[in-house]
Every structure is written in C-alpha cells, then in structure tokens.
Design a protein around this motif. Structure first.
Motif, mmCIF file in Angstrom:
data_model
loop_
_atom_site.group_PDB
_atom_site.id
_atom_site.type_symbol
_atom_site.label_atom_id
_atom_site.label_comp_id
_atom_site.label_asym_id
_atom_site.label_seq_id
_atom_site.Cartn_x
_atom_site.Cartn_y
_atom_site.Cartn_z
ATOM 1 N N LEU A 59 0.868 -1.177 0.000
ATOM 2 C CA LEU A 59 0.000 0.000 0.000
ATOM 3 C C LEU A 59 0.904 1.226 0.000
ATOM 4 N N TYR A 60 0.623 2.132 -0.903
ATOM 5 C CA TYR A 60 1.517 3.294 -1.083
ATOM 6 C C TYR A 60 0.749 4.600 -1.023
ATOM 7 N N PRO A 61 1.260 5.610 -0.336
ATOM 8 C CA PRO A 61 2.397 5.576 0.577
ATOM 9 C C PRO A 61 1.924 5.225 1.971
ATOM 10 N N LEU A 62 2.823 4.810 2.837
ATOM 11 C CA LEU A 62 2.489 4.575 4.243
ATOM 12 C C LEU A 62 3.181 5.651 5.080
ATOM 13 N N PRO A 63 2.460 6.291 5.997
ATOM 14 C CA PRO A 63 3.159 7.224 6.874
ATOM 15 C C PRO A 63 3.936 6.471 7.943
ATOM 16 N N THR A 64 5.112 6.949 8.254
ATOM 17 C CA THR A 64 5.927 6.356 9.326
ATOM 18 C C THR A 64 5.530 7.041 10.629
ATOM 19 N N ILE A 89 3.233 11.820 14.794
ATOM 20 C CA ILE A 89 3.702 11.907 13.412
ATOM 21 C C ILE A 89 5.035 12.663 13.393
ATOM 22 N N PRO A 90 6.119 11.936 13.146
ATOM 23 C CA PRO A 90 7.411 12.627 13.086
ATOM 24 C C PRO A 90 7.578 13.345 11.753
ATOM 25 N N SER A 91 8.352 14.415 11.750
ATOM 26 C CA SER A 91 8.638 15.102 10.494
ATOM 27 C C SER A 91 9.918 14.533 9.908
ATOM 28 N N GLU A 92 10.158 14.831 8.639
ATOM 29 C CA GLU A 92 11.293 14.203 7.943
ATOM 30 C C GLU A 92 12.641 14.501 8.607
ATOM 31 N N LYS A 93 12.726 15.620 9.316
ATOM 32 C CA LYS A 93 14.009 15.898 9.979
ATOM 33 C C LYS A 93 14.235 14.959 11.174
ATOM 34 N N MET A 94 13.199 14.184 11.543
ATOM 35 C CA MET A 94 13.325 13.222 12.645
ATOM 36 C C MET A 94 13.578 11.794 12.131
ATOM 37 N N VAL A 95 14.014 11.672 10.885
ATOM 38 C CA VAL A 95 14.121 10.336 10.284
ATOM 39 C C VAL A 95 15.114 9.436 11.035
ATOM 40 N N ARG A 105 5.442 17.711 7.081
ATOM 41 C CA ARG A 105 6.445 16.965 6.314
ATOM 42 C C ARG A 105 6.656 15.555 6.880
ATOM 43 N N PRO A 106 5.615 14.702 6.769
ATOM 44 C CA PRO A 106 5.717 13.340 7.313
ATOM 45 C C PRO A 106 6.765 12.509 6.570
ATOM 46 N N ILE A 107 7.184 11.449 7.226
ATOM 47 C CA ILE A 107 8.152 10.521 6.606
ATOM 48 C C ILE A 107 7.353 9.433 5.900
ATOM 49 N N ILE A 108 7.525 9.355 4.619
ATOM 50 C CA ILE A 108 6.762 8.380 3.827
ATOM 51 C C ILE A 108 7.588 7.111 3.678
ATOM 52 N N PHE A 109 6.927 5.992 3.928
ATOM 53 C CA PHE A 109 7.633 4.707 3.880
ATOM 54 C C PHE A 109 7.219 3.927 2.646
#
Ligand SMILES: Cc1cc2nc3c(=O)[nH]c(=O)nc-3n(C[C@H](O)[C@H](O)[C@H](O)COP(=O)(O)O)c2cc1C
Length: 189
Positions: free
Chosen positions: A12-17, A70-76, A158-162
């Motif tokens: 399933l695309y995309p999945l939020p991390t 929901i972490p933002s991309e800077k929290m990857v 800016r969520p992290i997409i998995f």
C-alpha cells in the motif's frame, strides 16, 4: 495489457511512518510503525498493528491508551532508531520529551508536529504474529508551526513516507490537485 500477479502482500503506497507511544511499567515507550490506518471519521478511530512481543503493545493493553505521533522528515534518524532497537536493547524513554493529555497515561512526543491521543477501543487478533489496537482519537495536539488557519498542514508537518518492501523513506511530493475539484467535468471531456 497483461498484468503480472506478484502474490499477496501489504503493498500500500504511501504509508506514513509513525511513532506509537504507551506507558510501560510507569515509563514512556515508543515503537516505530507503518501498519496503521484510519477506521472511521466520527468518532475518529485509528488502528495500529504491531508484533505481539513488542513492549509498547504490553503497555497499551495495561494502560488502555496510546498515542500516535507523526514525526517530520528531519526526525528520520531517531524514528529509524526507535524502529531498529527494542526497549530491551536501548532506553527509548530519554530520546524524546514526553507530555501527557486528557487521558493522563498516553505519552506523547513533544518533538513531533502532530500527536493523536487515543483511548483503546478494541483489540483485533487474526492469529498471526501481530496484534491490532483500535483507538478512539480523543484529542489532537499540534505545534503551531504545523498549522495553517488552525488545521494541520501536510507541507509543514512533512511526514516521513515509507515504501514497503524496499524499506526506503521518502519525503513529501508535490501538490497535484484539489479533492472534489480535480474530477469536476471529467466525464464531459
Ligand atoms: C520503518 C519501520 C517500520 C516499522 N513498522 C512496524 C510495524 O508496523 N509494526 C511492528 O510491529 N513493528 C514495526 N517496526 C519494528 C519495530 O519498530 C521494532 O521492532 C521496535 O524495536 C519495537 O520496539 P519495542 O519492542 O520497544 O516496542 C518497524 C520498524 C521500522 C524501522
């Protein structure tokens, strides 16, 4: 056009991390998950699925509540770390500043732009290695910088997409249209 059948899977695309938080033995614990979904709009319900052995799940059962952060991309990097090491290997408690809301026992992550506070409503077990917790979202907390006109703004969050199965993290893409607008008049064309 002949499609290739590639077998069943969770493609399933995309999945939020996401970072799910729960109180375990009096301390906050966190797990990174991507197996999550909105169950319904009102009352707002969400599901989170995790391995039965995970510490966070033990805490959810015991406390009857959890948080979805929901972490933002800077929290990857920290998000990946939480998903790489179990609480038996590292002390996850100190990695974030925790705060509590109306349920008082669902630890939420200050550093995340958006936090959903959930009361455990149901537990689903389909006999595999995972368990699904369904929660009612009783409150949502947002950083002011993540809002536009009082509502969450995906470009600010800016969520992290998995990407499932190749195990890659992606950043948000571009705006391609407006819902309930983009399809207007489509059939007349
Ligand atoms: C990107 C990513 C996604 C993950 N998604 C899930 C998931 O949906 N469900 C799950 O049970 N574990 C998932 N994991 C693995 C857990 O986060 C990991 O096993 C974690 O160490 C469990 O922590 P705990 O035992 O302290 O609760 C994921 C890990 C990563 C890196």
């Amino acid at each position: 056009v002949k499609k290739r059948e590639i077998g069943p899977g969770t493609y399933l695309y995309p999945l939020p991390t996401l970072l799910v938080g729960a109180q375990v033995e009096g301390r906050p614990n966190y797990i990174t998950i991507v197996y999550s979904g909105i169950i319904q709009h009102a009352p707002p319900m969400i599901s989170v699925t995790m391995g039965k052995s995970h510490y966070t799940g033990v805490g959810i059962r015991a406390s009857g509540s959890f948080s979805v952060n929901i972490p933002s991309e800077k929290m990857v990097e920290v998000t990946d770390c939480i998903g790489t090491y179990s609480s038996s290997q590292i002390d996850k408690c100190g990695l974030f500043k925790a705060f509590y809301g109306k349920l008082e026992n669902a630890p939420m992550i200050e550093e995340c732009p958006l936090n959903l506070e959930c009361r455990l409503a149901d537990t689903l077990d389909y006999g595999g290695q995972s368990i699904t917790f369904v929660g009612e979202i009783v409150a949502v907390y947002a950083k002011k910088e993540a809002l536009t006109k009082g509502f969450p703004d995906i470009e600010k969050i800016r969520p992290i997409i998995f990407s499932i199965h190749d195990n890659n993290y992606y950043s948000l893409g571009t705006l391609i249209g407006r819902a309930w607008q983009a399809g207007k008049g489509y059939t007349q064309r």
